[in-house]
Design a protein around this motif. Sequence first.
Motif, PDB file in Angstrom:
ATOM      1  N   GLY A 439      50.122  53.077  44.929  1.00  0.00           N
ATOM      2  CA  GLY A 439      51.141  52.217  44.348  1.00  0.00           C
ATOM      3  C   GLY A 439      50.679  51.789  42.967  1.00  0.00           C
ATOM      4  O   GLY A 439      49.539  52.064  42.557  1.00  0.00           O
ATOM      5  N   ALA A 440      51.539  51.102  42.236  1.00  0.00           N
ATOM      6  CA  ALA A 440      51.169  50.634  40.896  1.00  0.00           C
ATOM      7  C   ALA A 440      50.229  49.445  41.019  1.00  0.00           C
ATOM      8  O   ALA A 440      50.598  48.428  41.615  1.00  0.00           O
ATOM      9  N   PRO A 441      49.006  49.536  40.469  1.00  0.00           N
ATOM     10  CA  PRO A 441      48.086  48.402  40.544  1.00  0.00           C
ATOM     11  C   PRO A 441      48.660  47.162  39.861  1.00  0.00           C
ATOM     12  O   PRO A 441      49.341  47.257  38.834  1.00  0.00           O
ATOM     13  N   ILE A 442      48.409  46.004  40.445  1.00  0.00           N
ATOM     14  CA  ILE A 442      48.852  44.749  39.851  1.00  0.00           C
ATOM     15  C   ILE A 442      47.884  44.394  38.723  1.00  0.00           C
ATOM     16  O   ILE A 442      46.673  44.270  38.950  1.00  0.00           O
ATOM     17  N   PRO A 443      48.371  44.219  37.490  1.00  0.00           N
ATOM     18  CA  PRO A 443      47.483  44.069  36.321  1.00  0.00           C
ATOM     19  C   PRO A 443      46.928  42.656  36.143  1.00  0.00           C
ATOM     20  O   PRO A 443      47.154  41.998  35.131  1.00  0.00           O
ATOM     21  N   ILE A 444      46.168  42.206  37.133  1.00  0.00           N
ATOM     22  CA  ILE A 444      45.548  40.876  37.099  1.00  0.00           C
ATOM     23  C   ILE A 444      44.048  41.027  37.254  1.00  0.00           C
ATOM     24  O   ILE A 444      43.561  41.848  38.044  1.00  0.00           O
ATOM     25  N   ILE A 445      43.310  40.228  36.491  1.00  0.00           N
ATOM     26  CA  ILE A 445      41.852  40.161  36.598  1.00  0.00           C
ATOM     27  C   ILE A 445      41.465  38.740  36.985  1.00  0.00           C
ATOM     28  O   ILE A 445      42.040  37.769  36.482  1.00  0.00           O
ATOM     29  N   TYR A 446      40.494  38.618  37.895  1.00  0.00           N
ATOM     30  CA  TYR A 446      40.019  37.308  38.338  1.00  0.00           C
ATOM     31  C   TYR A 446      38.641  37.035  37.720  1.00  0.00           C
ATOM     32  O   TYR A 446      37.689  37.785  37.957  1.00  0.00           O
ATOM     33  N   CYS A 447      38.576  35.978  36.926  1.00  0.00           N
ATOM     34  CA  CYS A 447      37.338  35.597  36.253  1.00  0.00           C
ATOM     35  C   CYS A 447      36.837  34.278  36.852  1.00  0.00           C
ATOM     36  O   CYS A 447      37.632  33.350  37.041  1.00  0.00           O
ATOM     37  N   SER A 483      34.101  51.075  40.847  1.00  0.00           N
ATOM     38  CA  SER A 483      34.467  51.358  39.456  1.00  0.00           C
ATOM     39  C   SER A 483      35.794  50.708  39.087  1.00  0.00           C
ATOM     40  O   SER A 483      36.031  50.395  37.913  1.00  0.00           O
ATOM     41  N   PHE A 484      36.642  50.504  40.082  1.00  0.00           N
ATOM     42  CA  PHE A 484      37.925  49.846  39.831  1.00  0.00           C
ATOM     43  C   PHE A 484      37.788  48.332  39.884  1.00  0.00           C
ATOM     44  O   PHE A 484      38.267  47.622  38.994  1.00  0.00           O
ATOM     45  N   VAL A 485      37.154  47.841  40.921  1.00  0.00           N
ATOM     46  CA  VAL A 485      37.087  46.388  41.141  1.00  0.00           C
ATOM     47  C   VAL A 485      36.312  45.681  40.043  1.00  0.00           C
ATOM     48  O   VAL A 485      36.754  44.660  39.503  1.00  0.00           O
ATOM     49  N   ASN A 486      35.154  46.210  39.690  1.00  0.00           N
ATOM     50  CA  ASN A 486      34.282  45.535  38.727  1.00  0.00           C
ATOM     51  C   ASN A 486      34.744  45.787  37.291  1.00  0.00           C
ATOM     52  O   ASN A 486      34.960  46.928  36.876  1.00  0.00           O
ATOM     53  N   CYS A 487      34.911  44.704  36.528  1.00  0.00           N
ATOM     54  CA  CYS A 487      35.386  44.811  35.153  1.00  0.00           C
ATOM     55  C   CYS A 487      34.879  43.600  34.374  1.00  0.00           C
ATOM     56  O   CYS A 487      34.078  42.805  34.898  1.00  0.00           O
ATOM     57  N   THR A 488      35.330  43.446  33.164  1.00  0.00           N
ATOM     58  CA  THR A 488      34.970  42.281  32.364  1.00  0.00           C
ATOM     59  C   THR A 488      36.234  41.485  32.048  1.00  0.00           C
ATOM     60  O   THR A 488      37.320  42.047  31.922  1.00  0.00           O
ATOM     61  N   LYS A 491      39.192  37.608  28.330  1.00  0.00           N
ATOM     62  CA  LYS A 491      39.104  36.381  27.540  1.00  0.00           C
ATOM     63  C   LYS A 491      37.672  36.046  27.127  1.00  0.00           C
ATOM     64  O   LYS A 491      37.391  35.789  25.959  1.00  0.00           O
ATOM     65  N   CYS A 492      36.763  36.037  28.117  1.00  0.00           N
ATOM     66  CA  CYS A 492      35.400  35.575  27.824  1.00  0.00           C
ATOM     67  C   CYS A 492      34.354  36.669  27.853  1.00  0.00           C
ATOM     68  O   CYS A 492      33.208  36.455  27.446  1.00  0.00           O
ATOM     69  N   GLY A 493      34.690  37.848  28.358  1.00  0.00           N
ATOM     70  CA  GLY A 493      33.774  38.972  28.372  1.00  0.00           C
ATOM     71  C   GLY A 493      32.774  38.950  29.508  1.00  0.00           C
ATOM     72  O   GLY A 493      31.910  39.824  29.597  1.00  0.00           O
ATOM     73  N   LYS A 494      32.875  37.971  30.412  1.00  0.00           N
ATOM     74  CA  LYS A 494      31.944  37.891  31.536  1.00  0.00           C
ATOM     75  C   LYS A 494      32.391  38.824  32.668  1.00  0.00           C
ATOM     76  O   LYS A 494      33.551  39.251  32.723  1.00  0.00           O
TER      77      LYS A 494
END
Length: 541
Positions: A439-447, A483-488, A491-494
């Motif tokens: 399906g289309a991935p939901i374009p949200i990142i959790y920081c 490789s998908f789950v882990n990202c930066t 906003k803050c680069g963390k």
Amino acid sequence: VMRRMIEEKYTPHAIESKWQKYWEDNKAFKTDIDAGKPKSYVLEMFPYPSGNLHMGHVRNYSIGDVVARFRSMNGFNVLHPMGWDSFGMPAENAAIKHGIHPAKWTMENIANMTRQQKELGLSYDWDREVATCKEDYYKWTQWFFELFYKRGLAVKKKSAVNWCGECNTVLANEQVIDGRCWRCDHEVVKKDLEQWFFKITDYAEELLDDLKLLNGWPERVKTMQKNWIGRSEGLEFSFDVPCIDAKLPVYTTRPDTSFGVTFVVLAAEHPMVEQLCRDNPKADEIRAFCARVRNQSDIERTSSESEKEGIFTGKYAVNPFNGRQVEIWVTNYVLYDYGTGAVMGVPTGDQRDWMFADKYGLDKIVVVTPKDQELKVEDMTAAYEEKEGVLVNSGKFSGMEMHAAIKAIMDYGEEQGFGSRHVNYRLRDWLISRQRYWGAPIPIIYCPDCGEVLVPEAELPVRLPEDVKFDAGSVSPLANSESFVNCTCPKCGKPARRETDTMDTFLCSSWYYLRYTDPKNDTAPFSKEAVDYWAPVDQYI
């Protein structure tokens, strides 16, 4: 096949006569043709790439092809595209069953069905072909999500959902058949999950108002839509629950019957149920009842024909209108996500309440009677649900005509501070989360520091990864892809993590007809000019 269809059902004479009359009647259309500005005509279809055409495809698509060719011959500029509603569970189930990647399975099916359609000689504009599983399409599905999110229309909240333990995903109500998953036939249960929703309820009033714009629609269809949206006006007021020092809000469209309340019922999902279970000798029995009810479908629970079941909590609430103590029950016929999740029981004014009171031996009080006629409980065999009557046994409101009493009682509730007028809708927000890969991935990142963050628009699409495993009974393959789950964090680069839910395939197929008008656009999902020219769809197959 096309010849037989024409000869048996759609004779050239019948078609020609029908459209000849339209041609003669539509002077504006004829003027456009004469001026070299052909009127548009749009026929659309959007099949799921299951692998092979069957005779249902052939029958429908050949009829559509006849219409497209006939329209073209009569001067219309015809849009006759083909595309593929190609995300969803069948491809993922095939991956699990046959060890083939969903993308490979899907594209091979598309190739074969395309070959079959071309051999049939169907007059599609293949230059406009779209597929929801391709990046140039689901990029814009994600773009729409981000637009909704920015406008406060895409929200994440906890909700009781249909859950298939075999497919490990949420199912829409339409995907649950007799309590089982439509794909694997596994038993479906209710489960509380944090899910993404589109707030379509924000448009309830607009959707209702605009039904009047649907000229030519059958009245029965507009009535169904009106009932589905389900607008109602009533009073929301609260019962005191002294044993837990709390207030229990209820919503009613019949405040004129408020003096006839003899019990209140809670939905099995209502949070107050657990409060009432504390130090309660019936706690285990109540919880077991709630667990069973939660796994019934909404249709089964609200049907007028289904058995009404309940369990007494052993606790009482106080009616603010007359100070009467009434029993608190948990039942299977109240839904938590409609109104307040609690309903006042007036057996003499509501047949459902009458049946419930009959079954469990609860009190009945007559509060509305026909004009010039006295009703007695001992003589009644059913609730009095007529829309005309006079109030009795209702304190200072006794003797009032019921409609006048409705207004007066709502005024009283507001004056006393325990109630307020309220508008409710049966319509629900659209749950779009699915715990699957295809399906289309939901374009949200959790920081950890910034919270929810949208993927920057310039970085769309968020692509589906290749390094995934499709194991039966596992959690979503996306959740296992490091490789998908882990990202930066943008906003803050963390270090941060991606949302691993994908979007409901119904979301992908909710806007394809607009993409057909401008399928090569790489700067927007479509241009306004293209849609203004082609829309709306004239014939959907």
